[in-house]
Design an enzyme around this catalytic site. Structure first.
Site, PDB file in Angstrom:
ATOM      1  N   ASP A 141       2.407   0.443   9.561  1.00  0.00           N
ATOM      2  CA  ASP A 141       2.593  -0.970   9.221  1.00  0.00           C
ATOM      3  C   ASP A 141       3.778  -1.587   9.974  1.00  0.00           C
ATOM      4  O   ASP A 141       3.923  -2.807  10.004  1.00  0.00           O
ATOM      5  CB  ASP A 141       2.835  -1.117   7.706  1.00  0.00           C
ATOM      6  CG  ASP A 141       1.603  -1.615   6.972  1.00  0.00           C
ATOM      7  OD1 ASP A 141       0.717  -2.203   7.621  1.00  0.00           O
ATOM      8  OD2 ASP A 141       1.528  -1.425   5.736  1.00  0.00           O
ATOM      9  N   GLN A 146      -0.422   0.467   0.478  1.00  0.00           N
ATOM     10  CA  GLN A 146      -0.970  -0.887   0.344  1.00  0.00           C
ATOM     11  C   GLN A 146      -0.062  -1.733  -0.559  1.00  0.00           C
ATOM     12  O   GLN A 146       0.276  -1.337  -1.671  1.00  0.00           O
ATOM     13  CB  GLN A 146      -2.392  -0.813  -0.248  1.00  0.00           C
ATOM     14  CG  GLN A 146      -3.088  -2.146  -0.361  1.00  0.00           C
ATOM     15  CD  GLN A 146      -3.359  -2.798   1.003  1.00  0.00           C
ATOM     16  OE1 GLN A 146      -3.755  -2.119   1.958  1.00  0.00           O
ATOM     17  NE2 GLN A 146      -3.136  -4.105   1.091  1.00  0.00           N
ATOM     18  N   LYS A 191     -10.194  -0.987   5.578  1.00  0.00           N
ATOM     19  CA  LYS A 191      -9.400  -0.139   6.478  1.00  0.00           C
ATOM     20  C   LYS A 191     -10.045   1.243   6.618  1.00  0.00           C
ATOM     21  O   LYS A 191     -10.146   1.794   7.713  1.00  0.00           O
ATOM     22  CB  LYS A 191      -7.964  -0.005   5.931  1.00  0.00           C
ATOM     23  CG  LYS A 191      -7.154  -1.287   6.093  1.00  0.00           C
ATOM     24  CD  LYS A 191      -5.856  -1.285   5.298  1.00  0.00           C
ATOM     25  CE  LYS A 191      -5.201  -2.656   5.400  1.00  0.00           C
ATOM     26  NZ  LYS A 191      -3.974  -2.789   4.596  1.00  0.00           N
TER      27      LYS A 191
END
Ligand code: NAP
Length: 280
Positions: free
Chosen positions: A119, A96, A52
């Protein structure tokens, strides 16, 4: 059979995003910023975060990874998120997953400002998506959606079967397909006749986590098959679809690897830029 090349579509999307970031920079002298919080030492999480970070840097985003040890207190994480929520240089925040057991995942998700929730897991974004309002859309289903639309513009009236009902994949995917006027059946581990459901589908989205679950005789001719699964096996990484069999029958299929995976990261970058634009 047509191979839906996620690598290629993702590269095109990243190129578009790179140009957009460059335009923003020359117009307002600001670039969107993505902050990732990584807790602990899980090898897959470390790999995902690295990917990422690299992708964010390549399109010109300001990217930052904040690392904490496995035993960090929940309070420390929540305080950090609250600081990032009001930091103008941060457009998107991603924590994460998975988290260590002593940290409440839902509390973490709900602490991230919905406006920086790249997200798309915050209940406000989930609610907005299901109400058909503007929202941050979870990256993997958004990637599947963009792949589908790239292959076939008009999905109206198509019968879609989504296998899996997770908050991460199945549920948001269902909302995106409904928005495109598909008739959607969402299936799960208690579904009685999964093969029968799949055989009726013009579009199959497999997001299960069982290697090669979807067989050749589950798929009708002319179906479009999107394989979300990433399963480690003795034969390497495989999807939830028996690729060799299904690719002989289906109209189009995504490979694993090289299908949905690259789109997920490209969509994270897209979400970060969208959040930046909404927040200024
Ligand atoms: P998850 O949270 O474990 O959900 C799996 C879903 O599959 C559940 O809804 C479960 O049903 C359903 N299921 C399990 N066994 C089934 C069966 N025999 N028949 C039908 N449905 C069944 O998984 P997830 O997080 O959504 O991930 C799914 C897969 O996608 C995994 O392989 C994961 O690694 C992969 N993934 C890929 C990407 C990417 O970028 N490509 C991103 C994220 C995840 P119940 O609800 O009844 O338990």
């Amino acid at each position: 059979m047509i191979l839906i090349d996620g690598k290629k579509v993702a590269a095109e999307l990243r190129e578009e995003l790179k140009q957009e970031v460059s335009k923003l920079k020359s117009k307002i002298n600001k670039v969107p910023g993505l902050t990732v919080i990584l807790i602990g030492e899980l090898a897959p999480s470390k790999i995902y975060v690295k990917m990422k970070e690299k992708a964010a840097n390549e399109v010109g985003l300001k990217s930052e990874v904040i690392r904490y040890p496995e035993n960090v207190e929940e309070k420390t994480i929540l305080e950090k998120i609250n600081k990032l929520n009001v930091d103008k240089s941060v457009s998107g925040i991603l924590v994460q997953l998975p988290l260590p057991k002593h940290i409440d995942k839902q509390k973490v998700i709900e602490t991230i400002s919905p406006k920086k929730d790249v997200d798309g897991f915050h209940p406000i974004n989930v609610g907005n998506l299901s109400s058909g309002y503007d929202s941050c859309i979870p990256c993997t289903p958004l990637g599947c959606y963009l792949l589908l639309k790239n292959f076939e513009k008009n999905l109206t009236g198509k019968k879609a079967v989504v296998i899996g009902r997770s908050n991460l994949n199945g549920k948001p995917m269902t909302q995106l397909l409904l928005k495109e006027n598909c008739t959607v059946t969402i299936t799960h581990s208690k579904t009685k006749d999964l093969k029968g459901e799949c055989l009726k589908a013009d579009i199959i989205i497999a997001a299960v986590g069982i290697p090669k679950l979807v067989k050749g005789d589950w798929v009708k001719k002319d179906a479009i098959v999107i394989d979300v699964g990433i399963n480690k096996t003795d034969d390497g990484i495989v999807g939830d679809v028996e690729f060799d069999e299904v690719s002989k029958i289906a109209k189009a299929i995504t490979p694993v690897p090289g299908g949905v995976g690259p789109m997920t990261i490209a969509c994270l970058l897209k979400n970060t830029i969208e959040c930046f634009k909404k927040n200024i």
